[in-house]
Scaffold this motif. Structure first.
Motif, PDB file in Angstrom:
ATOM      1  N   ASN A  67      -7.819   7.845  -8.255  1.00 19.41           N
ATOM      2  CA  ASN A  67      -6.227   8.320  -8.824  1.00 19.41           C
ATOM      3  C   ASN A  67      -6.392   9.814  -9.204  1.00 19.41           C
ATOM      4  O   ASN A  67      -5.285  10.451  -9.618  1.00 19.41           O
ATOM      5  CB  ASN A  67      -5.671   7.494  -9.869  1.00 19.41           C
ATOM      6  CG  ASN A  67      -6.480   7.548 -11.237  1.00 19.41           C
ATOM      7  OD1 ASN A  67      -7.880   8.006 -11.095  1.00 19.41           O
ATOM      8  ND2 ASN A  67      -6.187   6.949 -12.336  1.00 19.41           N
ATOM      9  N   LEU A 109       0.736   3.884  -3.122  1.00 16.22           N
ATOM     10  CA  LEU A 109      -0.074   5.197  -2.418  1.00 16.22           C
ATOM     11  C   LEU A 109       1.092   6.148  -3.043  1.00 16.22           C
ATOM     12  O   LEU A 109       0.615   7.504  -3.396  1.00 16.22           O
ATOM     13  CB  LEU A 109      -0.071   5.192  -1.071  1.00 16.22           C
ATOM     14  CG  LEU A 109      -1.596   4.464  -0.582  1.00 16.22           C
ATOM     15  CD1 LEU A 109      -1.552   4.354   0.958  1.00 16.22           C
ATOM     16  CD2 LEU A 109      -3.017   4.967  -1.268  1.00 16.22           C
ATOM     17  N   ASP A 142       0.841  -1.215   0.082  1.00 15.05           N
ATOM     18  CA  ASP A 142      -0.125   0.254   0.141  1.00 15.05           C
ATOM     19  C   ASP A 142       0.828   1.180   0.037  1.00 15.05           C
ATOM     20  O   ASP A 142       0.901   2.248  -0.829  1.00 15.05           O
ATOM     21  CB  ASP A 142      -0.787  -0.160   1.104  1.00 15.05           C
ATOM     22  CG  ASP A 142      -2.228  -0.846   1.033  1.00 15.05           C
ATOM     23  OD1 ASP A 142      -2.448  -1.306  -0.023  1.00 15.05           O
ATOM     24  OD2 ASP A 142      -2.611  -1.224   2.154  1.00 15.05           O
ATOM     25  N   TRP A 187      -7.264  -2.917  -3.787  1.00 13.51           N
ATOM     26  CA  TRP A 187      -6.587  -2.512  -5.128  1.00 13.51           C
ATOM     27  C   TRP A 187      -7.210  -3.335  -6.220  1.00 13.51           C
ATOM     28  O   TRP A 187      -6.665  -4.094  -7.052  1.00 13.51           O
ATOM     29  CB  TRP A 187      -5.042  -2.737  -5.251  1.00 13.51           C
ATOM     30  CG  TRP A 187      -4.372  -1.775  -4.362  1.00 13.51           C
ATOM     31  CD1 TRP A 187      -3.870  -2.472  -3.016  1.00 13.51           C
ATOM     32  CD2 TRP A 187      -3.953  -0.539  -4.503  1.00 13.51           C
ATOM     33  NE1 TRP A 187      -3.301  -1.105  -2.355  1.00 13.51           N
ATOM     34  CE2 TRP A 187      -3.350  -0.096  -2.996  1.00 13.51           C
ATOM     35  CE3 TRP A 187      -4.107   0.317  -5.472  1.00 13.51           C
ATOM     36  CZ2 TRP A 187      -2.854   1.235  -3.176  1.00 13.51           C
ATOM     37  CZ3 TRP A 187      -3.834   1.739  -5.336  1.00 13.51           C
ATOM     38  CH2 TRP A 187      -2.951   2.138  -4.227  1.00 13.51           C
ATOM     39  N   GLY A 214     -11.550   4.324  -3.839  1.00 10.56           N
ATOM     40  CA  GLY A 214     -10.445   5.428  -3.780  1.00 10.56           C
ATOM     41  C   GLY A 214     -10.370   5.850  -5.206  1.00 10.56           C
ATOM     42  O   GLY A 214     -11.296   5.733  -6.025  1.00 10.56           O
ATOM     43  N   GLY A 257      -8.595   3.144  -7.196  1.00  7.31           N
ATOM     44  CA  GLY A 257      -7.979   3.329  -6.077  1.00  7.31           C
ATOM     45  C   GLY A 257      -7.523   2.147  -5.160  1.00  7.31           C
ATOM     46  O   GLY A 257      -7.604   0.984  -5.834  1.00  7.31           O
ATOM     47  N   ALA A 258      -7.288   2.403  -4.027  1.00  4.93           N
ATOM     48  CA  ALA A 258      -6.817   1.536  -3.159  1.00  4.93           C
ATOM     49  C   ALA A 258      -7.560   0.461  -2.490  1.00  4.93           C
ATOM     50  O   ALA A 258      -7.234  -0.848  -2.403  1.00  4.93           O
ATOM     51  CB  ALA A 258      -6.093   2.182  -1.863  1.00  4.93           C
ATOM     52  N   ASN A 280      -7.528   7.678  -1.042  1.00  4.85           N
ATOM     53  CA  ASN A 280      -7.040   6.573  -0.845  1.00  4.85           C
ATOM     54  C   ASN A 280      -6.902   6.199   0.429  1.00  4.85           C
ATOM     55  O   ASN A 280      -7.467   5.119   1.219  1.00  4.85           O
ATOM     56  CB  ASN A 280      -5.902   6.302  -1.904  1.00  4.85           C
ATOM     57  CG  ASN A 280      -6.285   5.961  -3.187  1.00  4.85           C
ATOM     58  OD1 ASN A 280      -7.236   5.171  -3.402  1.00  4.85           O
ATOM     59  ND2 ASN A 280      -5.545   6.601  -4.078  1.00  4.85           N
TER      60      ASN A 280
END
Length: 195
Positions: A158, A37, A33, A109, A156, A137-138, A176
């Motif tokens: 980007n 991130l 992560d 993810w 999440g 995102g995450a 995120n």
């Protein structure tokens, strides 16, 4: 109003609000992560969209998620009369969704598979593997109604600069680090109210 009076009023207001809002630390993250991130673009954050613990005034059961699309805020109800507040981006008027659903699936993810109607609108969008460049995102929470996937997600992003806007195709986007915090709290089957 004299400058000193404005400063005193601002300080008094900050002290009073401190009892209502408590800033919370970022959750611990895995090495993967942290690495991924670090590759996601950074953006300035308006304090109104910061993550805060606050008094619960929703009347909902602990474990419930409430999304206020007008305020661009997501609330997660905690035990003991508290709730966590997160800033979000929501669907624009043409694609906004409201209703009640449940979190039926959670993913870290996640891969992104744009719906067919999105691919028709924007032929350039493609399926994307999970990772720092992925629009989901995450983390992602998949929303279902009556056992059927709504195709809407809390996820999440980007594009953290869009938090606080009505920019998405209906999904609820979070920073995120905030979606990781929420993901760690939420159980499958949690009630989600989007209004």
């Amino acid at each position: 109003m004299p400058y000193l009076s404005r400063v005193v009023i601002a300080a008094a207001t900050a002290i009073l609000l401190a009892g209502c809002y408590t800033a919370t630390p970022d959750p611990e993250v895995s090495s993967r992560d942290a690495e991924w991130l670090a590759q996601v673009p950074k953006a300035e954050q308006d304090p109104i969209y910061a993550r805060y613990m606050m008094k619960d005034d929703t009347g909902e059961e602990p474990g419930t998620i409430i999304v206020d699309t007008k305020a661009r805020q997501l609330y997660y109800v905690l035990p003991g009369g508290k709730m966590m507040r997160y800033g979000v981006a929501v669907g624009n008027e043409a694609f906004g969704w409201t209703g009640t659903a449940v979190v039926q699936r959670k993913a870290e993810w996640p891969d992104w598979h744009p719906p067919a109607e999105m691919k028709q609108r924007w032929p350039h969008v493609r399926d994307t593997k999970g990772g720092p460049g992925n629009p989901l995102g995450a983390r992602a929470l998949y929303l279902y109604q009556n056992g059927k996937d709504t195709l809407y997600r809390i996820h999440g992003t980007n594009e953290p600069e869009k938090i606080g806007r009505a920019e998405s195709s209906g999904c609820i986007r979070m920073r995120n680090i905030d979606v990781i915090d929420l993901y760690n709290r939420v159980q499958s089957g949690a009630k989600v109210i989007v209004k």
